[in-house]
Design a protein around this motif. Sequence first.
Motif, PDB file in Angstrom:
ATOM      1  N   THR A 332      -2.380   0.743   0.386  1.00 26.46           N
ATOM      2  CA  THR A 332      -3.373  -0.306   0.122  1.00 26.46           C
ATOM      3  C   THR A 332      -2.876  -1.095  -1.086  1.00 26.46           C
ATOM      4  OG1 THR A 332      -4.624   1.237  -1.266  1.00 26.46           O
ATOM      5  CG2 THR A 332      -5.331   1.000   1.018  1.00 26.46           C
ATOM      6  N   TYR A 333      -3.003  -2.437  -1.019  1.00 28.14           N
ATOM      7  CA  TYR A 333      -2.463  -3.246  -2.119  1.00 28.14           C
ATOM      8  C   TYR A 333      -3.324  -4.479  -2.351  1.00 28.14           C
ATOM      9  CZ  TYR A 333       1.351  -4.502  -5.294  1.00 28.14           C
ATOM     10  OH  TYR A 333       2.113  -4.785  -6.406  1.00 28.14           O
ATOM     11  N   PRO A 334      -4.598  -4.286  -2.717  1.00 28.96           N
ATOM     12  CA  PRO A 334      -5.446  -5.436  -3.016  1.00 28.96           C
ATOM     13  C   PRO A 334      -4.955  -6.157  -4.270  1.00 28.96           C
ATOM     14  CG  PRO A 334      -6.527  -3.402  -3.638  1.00 28.96           C
ATOM     15  CD  PRO A 334      -5.289  -3.007  -2.909  1.00 28.96           C
ATOM     16  N   GLU A 335      -5.399  -7.358  -4.453  1.00 32.13           N
ATOM     17  CA  GLU A 335      -4.921  -8.196  -5.553  1.00 32.13           C
ATOM     18  C   GLU A 335      -5.105  -7.530  -6.907  1.00 32.13           C
ATOM     19  OE1 GLU A 335      -3.033 -11.113  -7.466  1.00 32.13           O
ATOM     20  OE2 GLU A 335      -3.219 -10.965  -5.271  1.00 32.13           O
ATOM     21  N   PHE A 336      -6.219  -6.840  -7.106  1.00 29.15           N
ATOM     22  CA  PHE A 336      -6.489  -6.274  -8.424  1.00 29.15           C
ATOM     23  C   PHE A 336      -5.565  -5.101  -8.779  1.00 29.15           C
ATOM     24  CE2 PHE A 336      -9.606  -4.388  -5.485  1.00 29.15           C
ATOM     25  CZ  PHE A 336      -9.342  -3.035  -5.624  1.00 29.15           C
ATOM     26  N   LEU A 337      -4.782  -4.623  -7.808  1.00 32.32           N
ATOM     27  CA  LEU A 337      -3.815  -3.560  -8.092  1.00 32.32           C
ATOM     28  C   LEU A 337      -2.385  -4.079  -8.215  1.00 32.32           C
ATOM     29  CD1 LEU A 337      -5.011  -0.621  -5.793  1.00 32.32           C
ATOM     30  CD2 LEU A 337      -5.431  -0.945  -8.237  1.00 32.32           C
ATOM     31  N   ARG A 338      -2.195  -5.348  -7.987  1.00 35.25           N
ATOM     32  CA  ARG A 338      -0.826  -5.907  -8.005  1.00 35.25           C
ATOM     33  C   ARG A 338      -0.272  -5.902  -9.425  1.00 35.25           C
ATOM     34  NH1 ARG A 338       1.156  -7.929  -3.502  1.00 35.25           N
ATOM     35  NH2 ARG A 338      -0.266  -8.156  -1.738  1.00 35.25           N
ATOM     36  N   ASN A 339       1.030  -5.561  -9.532  1.00 38.72           N
ATOM     37  CA  ASN A 339       1.707  -5.546 -10.831  1.00 38.72           C
ATOM     38  C   ASN A 339       3.210  -5.631 -10.599  1.00 38.72           C
ATOM     39  OD1 ASN A 339       2.928  -2.557 -11.058  1.00 38.72           O
ATOM     40  ND2 ASN A 339       0.920  -2.444 -10.042  1.00 38.72           N
ATOM     41  N   LYS A 340       3.955  -5.990 -11.638  1.00 40.74           N
ATOM     42  CA  LYS A 340       5.401  -6.207 -11.500  1.00 40.74           C
ATOM     43  C   LYS A 340       6.132  -4.931 -11.095  1.00 40.74           C
ATOM     44  CE  LYS A 340       5.793 -10.083 -14.740  1.00 40.74           C
ATOM     45  NZ  LYS A 340       6.401 -10.569 -16.013  1.00 40.74           N
ATOM     46  N   ALA A 341       5.721  -3.788 -11.654  1.00 39.05           N
ATOM     47  CA  ALA A 341       6.415  -2.537 -11.332  1.00 39.05           C
ATOM     48  C   ALA A 341       6.311  -2.217  -9.847  1.00 39.05           C
ATOM     49  CB  ALA A 341       5.846  -1.394 -12.168  1.00 39.05           C
ATOM     50  N   GLN A 346      10.626  -0.299  -7.198  1.00 41.52           N
ATOM     51  CA  GLN A 346      11.477   0.648  -7.912  1.00 41.52           C
ATOM     52  C   GLN A 346      10.695   1.854  -8.434  1.00 41.52           C
ATOM     53  OE1 GLN A 346      14.923   0.151  -8.073  1.00 41.52           O
ATOM     54  NE2 GLN A 346      14.294  -1.439  -6.614  1.00 41.52           N
ATOM     55  N   VAL A 347       9.399   1.874  -8.181  1.00 43.58           N
ATOM     56  CA  VAL A 347       8.571   2.976  -8.655  1.00 43.58           C
ATOM     57  C   VAL A 347       7.794   3.574  -7.486  1.00 43.58           C
ATOM     58  CG1 VAL A 347       8.310   1.978 -10.958  1.00 43.58           C
ATOM     59  CG2 VAL A 347       6.592   1.473  -9.192  1.00 43.58           C
ATOM     60  N   VAL A 348       7.284   4.784  -7.696  1.00 40.75           N
ATOM     61  CA  VAL A 348       6.426   5.449  -6.708  1.00 40.75           C
ATOM     62  C   VAL A 348       4.974   5.170  -7.071  1.00 40.75           C
ATOM     63  CG1 VAL A 348       5.622   7.685  -5.872  1.00 40.75           C
ATOM     64  CG2 VAL A 348       8.069   7.253  -6.105  1.00 40.75           C
TER      65      VAL A 348
END
Length: 501
Positions: A332-341, A346-348
Motif C-alpha cells: 500500500t502506498y498512499p500519498e501520506f506515506l510517500r518519501n524519498k527512501a 533501496q530500502v525495505v
Amino acid sequence: MNGLNFDHELNHTSSNNTNPLDPEEFRRQGHLIVDFLVDYYADIEKYPVLSQVESGYLQKRLPKSTPHYPEPIETFLQDVKDHIIPGITHWQSPNFFAYFQCTSSIAGFLGEMLCTGFNVAGFNWIASPVATELEMIVMDWLGEMLNLPNSFLFSGNGGGVIQGTTCEAILCTMVAARDQMLRRDGRQNIEKLVVMAAKIAGIHPKNFRAIKTMKSTSFALSPDSLRSAILADMEAGLVPLYLCANVGTTSTTAIDPLGPLWDVAKDYGLWVHVDAAYAGSACICPEFRHFMDGVEGVNSLSLNAHKWLFTPLDCCCLWVKDPSTLIKSLSTYPEFLRNKASDSNQVVDYKDWQITLSRRFRALKLWFVLRSYGAASLRNFMRRLVAMDKRFEIVVPRNFAMICFRINLPSTMGKLGAYRNAKVGDNGQKLLKEKITTENELNKKLLESINASGRVYMTHTVLEDVYVIRFAVGATLVEERHVIMAWKVVQEHATAILSNN
C-alpha cells in the motif's frame, strides 16, 4: 456537569501527577512491576496450573464501571494478586505440559520492555530506520543458525520478516501465491484455486483439502497422497495452488518429507510453505537439522520464536525466497506515506510484507535473546528440552519434546481386552470398536482428572478415532523433577480410574 463538580474534579486530579510519563513515577512503578513479576516466578509452582475459576467470576469481583478518580498502582496491583492471578492458566509453570509452551527469558522480557518503551510504529523504513534494519539483521542471523539456503536470506535476494503468528505468515504467503497464480492464469480462475489445508484468502470453502495422514506413515503427509489429490482436482477442472507442509504438527509433531513433497508440488506449480512453528527452533541444532531436509526447494518457511526460542509472544519468523511476491500482493502506498527512501527502492518497507500497516519493534526482543545467550547456549537449551521426555508409552514415534500416550486396557479386563488384536470380521470389528470407545472414555476421564488436580496441565488430540493425551515438555523453568512428578500424577489418576472401571 455543573461548575461545582468540574472544580471539584479539577482540584482532585491536580493533586495527582498528571504527566503519564513522569520520570520518577515511571521508575518507582516500574520497580514495583519488576519485583511483582520476580515474586510471581519464584512462587509459580504454588499455583494450580489450570485456572480453577468458573465462567463470569471476574464480573462479580470488579466494579461495575470505570473508577471516577485516579487510583494508586498499589491498589490495583493488589487486585491483580486477588482477582487476576486466580483466572490465569499458568503457561510459564514448569508443570504446564499442554498445547505448545510459550517460552520466556530475562532477555526476552527486557527486549519486550524496550520494544514497548520506544513504542515506534515502524511500518516503513523512514518511520524508524533501525526497526527495519535490525529486523533484517536478526532474520539473517537466525536463518544462518538454521542453515537455511542463502536464497532465503537478504544476502541472497530472499528475506525474512517477523509476523505476529503462524496464521499471519500463512495468510501472507497464501495471498502471494494466489496473486502470482492469477497473474499467470487469469483472475477468472480464482474460484478454481485449491489449497491443501486452509480456510481463508478468498479461496472457495469447497476448495480446501486436508489430506488424510495415517499411522503407517507416523501421520506425515505422503507424497503419493498429495499427487493423487492434485490429479483429482485437476481432473475436476480445478487449479492446485498452495501446499502447507509441516515440520512438527500440533497433534503429534509429525514431520512431513519436504523434499519428496516439493518434487510433487513443483510438477504442478504449487507454492509450498513450510510451517515449522513448533519444531523449527530445534533445527538450530545440527543433529535435528535433517528434519528440514528439502527446504531448499520450497517457497517460504515460518517458525515461532515464541514457542521454543525464549522470546515472548508474539514473534513468528517468516522467510521467503522471493519477497517481491509478497510486495506485489500486500503493498500500500498512499500519498501520506510517500518519501524519498521508499521511492528509491533501496530500502525495505515491512508494511508491504504483512497484512496490517502498523507494526511493533519486535526485532528488539529477538535480538536480546540471540545476543544474551548466543548460538551455542541456545542449541544446548534445545538439546535439554528434546531429551527430557522418554518415560511414557508412546502412541506415535517421538520426534521432539512431546509424547502422545494413553491408557490401554490390560488383557485381564474381560472380553474387550481379549480382543485387543482382534481381526476384522465376524464380531471382531464390533468388539474392536467397543474397545476403542471404552479406552477413549477412560482416557478422557484420565485427562479431566489430571487437569482438575491443578498439579499439571495437559491437552489431547484424536488420531484415527483414538483419543490420545499430549504431554509437551518445553517450559523455560521445567526440570527433570517436574517430568517425574507429572508421570507420578498420571500413574495415580490412572490407577484410580482403572480401579473404578
